[in-house]
Each structure stands twice: as C-alpha cells, then as structure tokens.
Design an enzyme around this catalytic site. Structure first.
Site, PDB file in Angstrom:
ATOM      1  CG  ASP A 175      -2.236   0.765   0.941  1.00  0.00           C
ATOM      2  OD1 ASP A 175      -2.238   1.627   0.036  1.00  0.00           O
ATOM      3  OD2 ASP A 175      -3.230   0.528   1.644  1.00  0.00           O
ATOM      4  CD1 TRP A 176       0.722   7.113   0.369  1.00  0.00           C
ATOM      5  CD2 TRP A 176       0.122   6.664  -1.740  1.00  0.00           C
ATOM      6  NE1 TRP A 176       0.930   8.242  -0.372  1.00  0.00           N
ATOM      7  CE2 TRP A 176       0.562   8.002  -1.673  1.00  0.00           C
ATOM      8  CE3 TRP A 176      -0.302   6.161  -2.963  1.00  0.00           C
ATOM      9  CZ2 TRP A 176       0.581   8.841  -2.775  1.00  0.00           C
ATOM     10  CZ3 TRP A 176      -0.285   6.993  -4.057  1.00  0.00           C
ATOM     11  CH2 TRP A 176       0.148   8.313  -3.972  1.00  0.00           C
TER      12      TRP A 176
END
Length: 730
Positions: A290-291
């Site tokens: 994820d980010w």
C-alpha cells in the site's frame, strides 16, 4: 486451447521473457509509481498532463512495472474518459518502445465503479451493497465497473475490500461488506467473478485486487492505520476467510495491510504473506504494497534501521511490487541489495514472474490501444438501471411505527438536516476525489434527496439547511417551518471522508445535529429520520422518538431518487443490515458473539440487529426441515424452508439461515450465517427454498489451529424455527 494449456503457454512465455531480462529490468517491474512522477508541474487540469521526458525516464530507464492514481496527488480528481484514454495510450506507446516491450499495468481505486472517470456509473459503496443481500447485483456491479475501467483505458482495479468490518469506529468500515464472514465472502466472490469473468484478457474484463491483507480492519483504537490485536484463532476464523474466498474466486493480486497485527507491520509479516497466503491459501498472483508502506517500516514503524533495510525486509517477507510511490528509491535500493546478494536473485525472479504472469493473463502484452470503445460500454442506460436497483435494495427501513411510511404524495414536508441536499454524503470517499467531498464536481443531473422528493410530490416541500455539510442550520427557522408542515424529514449523518482523515473519537453524532433533532421533536410533529454515512453513528435517543427510521448508509449516485422512491412507496424496501447497529457508544458486539458475551447480565442488545430490515408488506417462514437428523463426518445436510408473503404488497425478502455448534472444544458463536437467499413474492405467494450445509459450514478452528468438524449436535435456525442434526463419531 484448454485452460491448462493456456496456463502452460503463459508460463512458458513468462520464463522465456524472464530469461532475457536484465537485473535492472526485473527490479523495475517490481516498482510502482504515482502518476505525479511522470506529470508536468501542476498537471491536474492540463490537457496533456504527461511530461514525456519524465515518462521515458520512468519506463525506458527505470523500467517501472506499474503506474497508479490520477494527475496529480494529493489533489486527485476524476478525469474525462477521453483524457484518460489519451494518457494511458501515451504510456502504452512509450512502453512499446522499451527493449523488451513489457507493458505497464495501470492501477486505480475504482471501488464503487470507475470512481476517477467523470460521469461513470457509481454504485452504492460496499457496506450498502452488502445490505442488498443480493449477490446478483454484486456480480453486475463487478461487470459494469470492469467495463467502465477498461473503457477508460485503465487496466487494474484496487477492489474489493475483503477486510471484515467489525470495528465501527474504523473510517474504512464502509469499504467492507460488513461484520459477517459468509456475507462478505459471498458478495466479494460475486463481484470478482463479474469483474473478471472467465477470462481476464477479455476486452471488458479486468483484474481485481484484494484489500488489505490482513487484519487492517480491526484497529484496537478504531483509528486508521493503527495496530490490531488478533490471535491466530480469531485471524483464521474471521479475518482470513474473506481473502481465501477472493483467492478461490481468482483474484490475481493482493494489496497488503498498511498497519500492524500483534506488533508485526503487514509489509514485514513473512508468516502472513508467505506461509499463510502462499503456503496455505495457494495464492499464486502478486502482492503489492500500500501507499509508501515499505519505507514506513523505517520512518514510522522503526522496524528497519535504514530505508535499505526496510526494502530488504519487505521483499523477503513476500512483497512483490512496491507502491513507492513518489520516486525511484525502492528501485535503487533493491538493485543494490540484489547486486550484493542480500536479496537473492531467486526472490527477484519469483516476484517478477508473478507480475509478468498477471500481465499475460490480463492480455496486456497483446494490447496496443484502449481495450474497449467508449460507445456502448460507458454509462449505458442498462448500467444506470442496475445501479438504481442496487440503491433501492441497499436502503434499510429500520422502524415504521403505525405505518408512518410510505408517505402520501400530497403531504406537506419540511426537509432539514446536513445530509438532505448533497450528493457527496450518499457516496463517501473515493468518489470523483479521494475524500469524496468536492460537491461542486458531482454531476448536476443526479438528484439529492431534497431534489428527488420535490420531483415526486405534489405537496409543499420546504428546505431549511445549508449548501455544504458544515453550514450552520437555522434551528429556529426549522422549528417554525416544521409547525406549518404535516411531516418532517430529518436528514442526519456524516460528511464524506476516507482513510485517516475520517478518524473520529466517538460514534456520537455531531452535537449540532442532536441540537437540531431535539428542537424538532419538541414540537410534536411526526418525524422520519433518514441517515447517510459510512458508519453506524449513535442515534438511539432520536430513533426512539422518530415515527420512522430509514438507514441510507452510502447508496451511491442514485441514492437520492432511491430514498425518495422508498419514502413515497414507489419501491418496497428490502435492505437488511450487514452489521449490528449499536445502541450506545461502547456497546459494540457483533451478532455472532460468544455465549460468554450474553451471559449473567451481558446482552446482545443493539439498536437494530444484524439482518434487520422492514418491508411495507409482511413475510413468514415456516416448515423448516432437514433431510436427515444424523450424518457421518464429511456429509452434507440439505435444508428446506417455505417463505410466504402474508401482506398486501409485492416485496422482496431475504431469508437467512444460521447454524450453531451446540458444544465444541473451542467456544462457538451463538449463531453464524451460513446461507441466504433473496426472493420476490406477490401477496399470498409462497416459495420453497433449499440450502446445503457442508462440512466447511460445520467446521471451526480447533485447538491445534486447524479447521475441524467435531461430532455432536448442530442447530439450524431460520426465522423463528430451529431444527437439529447430529454429526456422529466415526
């Protein structure tokens, strides 16, 4: 060509291509960058936001495998479909000029339709889709989302969320299918199958991505991206099954939990990412971070002493692709780690093979232009109608004293409250913008609740409210107007939000909303309470006083018209709650609780229970029968029951089948949903329904942390009836 031959052919291509790749090209495939890395400065509104030199640096020199998001983070917003097609075509053509012509896979958060394409068909959010209890609608949503993503020139959808929604404070609760394992698995499976079809390479199909593996949805303090405490048994009983269902449905990618479970951040959890996901669940696609979460192993979690160590830790734990996202640091660090042998080439090859395999499976190597024409595939009348049906079935009628609803169409109505005249409050985050709160960007042709009410009635409709959620409402004016109307529609709830900006300290409604509500109730006019928002905010005090309560959650772009249809009786409500609606802030208990949680004064007493939802007609289930009262280990049990419409109107009813293991070596929930079917019946009509209970349904995670069925009594519950069967010892 058979599926096996196709798989073999793809594997041969993957290995042949892998053998031609340099180390730099391999590491590049594991690198995913945000669009801003290749964008012109302030490219959000530029006609052509791509900086060609930056794009060539990313693809031809850093060999990136994936790009995500919109121009330009963080002020991302939906683009026109023509602009998307031009942008993605430029990326495709640049990748075709690379040495090995490996395509870039473009990822986007299309979580309730093509959320970042202007004028896309935007469905109810997942929590509301779950309220439909209609897997056929979930399947169709998947079909339509994939078609509109592909028509936009995009490749890969970061959806569905298969986290289980059992912490109502969590600001991403509405991205889940609710608190129940069976319902979540069924709705997610249907969505994936609709989205991917039998062949992800088809022009109107696209790969999905299961989010967020695993335990992300159960933060101890309710705040986004914070720690969870989940024991191994609970993990396997409640949190893994949705992901297992997604893997079995064919989802080829998995996004990793941004937070941590029991002290181990998701991106460093070898046990979860490799031993369970790969070894036990048989997942053979690729994982994506994820980010910015790999570097956060160093900057936030303090697990890694350096960024370099963070990259090594994540890759060796089982992360295949890094959502870096703003630079090439992952590429540079992993390249160095591979050259020194600290990350073996076998691990690099493994990750790259997985990425290439998905690119072949989805037909990216064969695609030189957008896969699908816009005409006939984007915002079609048929898709809009499906969306309208989903919105109608998503809305839950929770209370209807003395048949307050449906309203007559000549009644005079005062409409007030912050959610009455906004589209954004019915859509939530990931809608046109990340936070979903840019009301000015919403389509002008879709009605708010207020506009839909005005369009449907011949009576007087007066509105007292603001133009924005935060606008102060003149309570004195609202009270004065209420005295001059037959009924008040009080529209309360939450402003749009997504992820960490949606963190709250309490499930209580904003004090100003409670102040408005109390003032309205003081004058004694009949009140219909309507709520919109992603979480079950505490409404007990005002729900007790309201004549009717309608829970909208996030019914999407057609939610205003759907709510008006229900309030006026043009549609008979059929939504059921996919979660237990709490009565009080600290009284959080799911329906499938353990006996100890409802014993000696402890109670399961939500404001509205899981599966609750009223209709304008009435239904009755009867004749619950099992095909046998005793079975051997490994046998199925066939269940039949009748459902009848005993009222005066046609309507839809969802019949829920629960199972309870009467005694086991590990304490079992008081009941668990194991089947549901939704039927539409005319007045007086009845239908027989059949269910099959399998050994999997009877199983649980035993003392040795393995799934087991133990001999003994099981109780089957449908409606007010119960029947028992016994599993015999061998």
């Amino acid at each position: 060509m058979s599926a096996q031959e196709t798989s073999e052919a793809i594997e041969n291509k993957v290995q042949a291509l892998l053998g031609q790749m340099t180390l730099e090209e391999k590491v590049g495939q594991m690198t995913q960058i945000d669009f801003s890395v290749v964008s012109v400065v302030n490219g959000q509104d530029a006609e052509n936001p791509i900086d060609q030199a930056k794009l060539e640096d990313a693809i031809l020199h850093h060999h990136v495998g994936s790009i995500l998001n919109t121009p330009t983070t963080p002020n991302n917003k939906a683009q026109s479909i023509e602009k998307w097609r031009k942008m993605t075509q430029t990326i495709r053509e640049t990748a075709a000029r690379s040495r090995l012509k490996i395509p870039v896979i473009y990822g986007i958060d299309a979580i309730h339709g093509a959320t970042y394409t202007q004028n896309a068909v935007l469905f109810p959010q997942a929590i509301s889709m779950a309220a439909t209890f209609n897997t056929e609608l979930s399947f169709k949503e998947g079909e339509i989302a994939a078609r509109e993503v592909k028509a936009s020139g995009l490749d890969w959808n970061f959806s569905p969320v298969m986290d289980i929604g059992r912490q109502p404070l969590w600001p991403r609760l509405w991205e889940t299918y609710g608190e129940d394992v069976h319902l979540s698995s069924a709705m997610g499976t249907a969505y994936i199958k609709g989205h991917q079809g039998d062949n992800m390479a088809d022009a109107d199909k696209a790969p999905t991505c299961l989010k967020h593996y695993v335990g992300y949805s159960y933060p101890l303090n309710g705040k986004d991206r914070t720690q969870a405490w989940i024991g191994e048994r609970a993990l396997r009983e409640w949190f893994l099954p949705g992901f297992q269902a997604g893997v079995l449905a064919g989802a080829p990618t998995v996004m990793i939990n941004s937070a941590e479970v029991d002290g181990i951040p998701g991106h460093a959890n070898y046990h979860y990412l490799t031993e369970i996901l790969r070894g036990e669940m048989g997942f053979n696609g690729f994982t994506v971070s994820d980010w910015e979460d790999i570097i956060r192993l160093h900057t936030r979690d303090k697990l890694a002493a350096t960024p370099r160590e963070a990259v090594k830790m994540a890759v060796m734990a089982g992360v295949d692709m890094s959502m870096v996202p703003f630079d090439f640091s992952f590429y540079e660090l992993l390249l160095d780690l591979a050259k020194t042998g600290e990350v073996p080439m076998s691990r690099i090859d493994e990750a790259v093979s997985r990425i290439l395999r998905v690119k072949y499976q989805t037909g990216l190597f064969e695609r030189s232009e957008p896969a699908l024409a816009v005409e006939g595939n984007f915002a079609t009348e048929e898709a809009v109608e499906v969306n309208k049906q989903a919105a109608r079935e998503a809305i839950v009628l929770a209370k209807n004293d003395n048949e307050m609803l449906p309203l007559r169409k000549d009644v005079s109505i005062l409409v007030t409250g912050p959610t009455a005249n906004l589209l954004s409050v019915m859509n939530g985050g990931w809608t046109i913008t990340w936070q979903g709160d840019a009301e000015e960007l919403y389509p002008k042709d879709r009605p708010t609740l207020l506009q839909a009410l005005r369009a449907k009635t011949s009576g007087k409709v007066t509105f007292v409210g603001g133009q924005r959620f935060s606008d102060e409402i003149n309570i004195e004016q609202a009270v004065t107007e209420a005295r001059n109307h037959d009924v008040v529609i009080l529209a309360l709830g939450e402003k749009p939000y997504c992820e960490t900006p949606g963190n709250i300290d309490s499930l209580t409604l904003d004090p100003v909303q409670m102040q408005l509500a109390r003032a309205i109730f003081e004058i004694g006019k009949p009140v219909v309470l309507v709520t919109f928002g992603g979480r079950p905010r505490i409404i007990t005090e005002i729900a007790d006083k309201a004549r009717a309560v309608v829970l909208g959650f996030l019914p999407g772009m057609e939610g205003g018209e759907a709510m008006a249809d229900i309030l006026f009786g043009d549609v008979n409500p059929s939504g059921k709650l996919p979660l237990s609606y709490p009565r009080a802030v600290n009284d959080i208990l799911p329906y499938d609780h353990k006996p100890i949680e409802a014993y000696e004064g402890n109670q399961y007493r939500p404001l509205y229970p899981f599966g609750h939802g009223l209709s304008y007609t009435s239904f009755e289930t009867s004749g619950l029968k099992l095909d046998k009262s005793q079975i051997k280990l490994g046998d199925n049990v066939e269940v039949s029951v009748r459902v009848k419409n005993t009222g005066q109107l046609s309507g839809k009813e969802t019949v829920l089948l629960y199972l309870h293991d009467a005694a086991a070596s590990v304490s079992r929930p008081v009941k668990q949903l194991k089947g549901f079917k939704k039927v539409e019946l005319k007045p007086g009509e009845q239908q027989s329904l059949e269910f099959t209970l399998t050994p999997e349904d009877m199983s649980f995670i035993g003392l040795d942390m393995k799934r087991v069925v133990e001999p003994g009594e099981f109780q089957v519950m449908v409606g007010g009836e119960m029947a028992s069967f016994t599993v015999l010892k061998d």
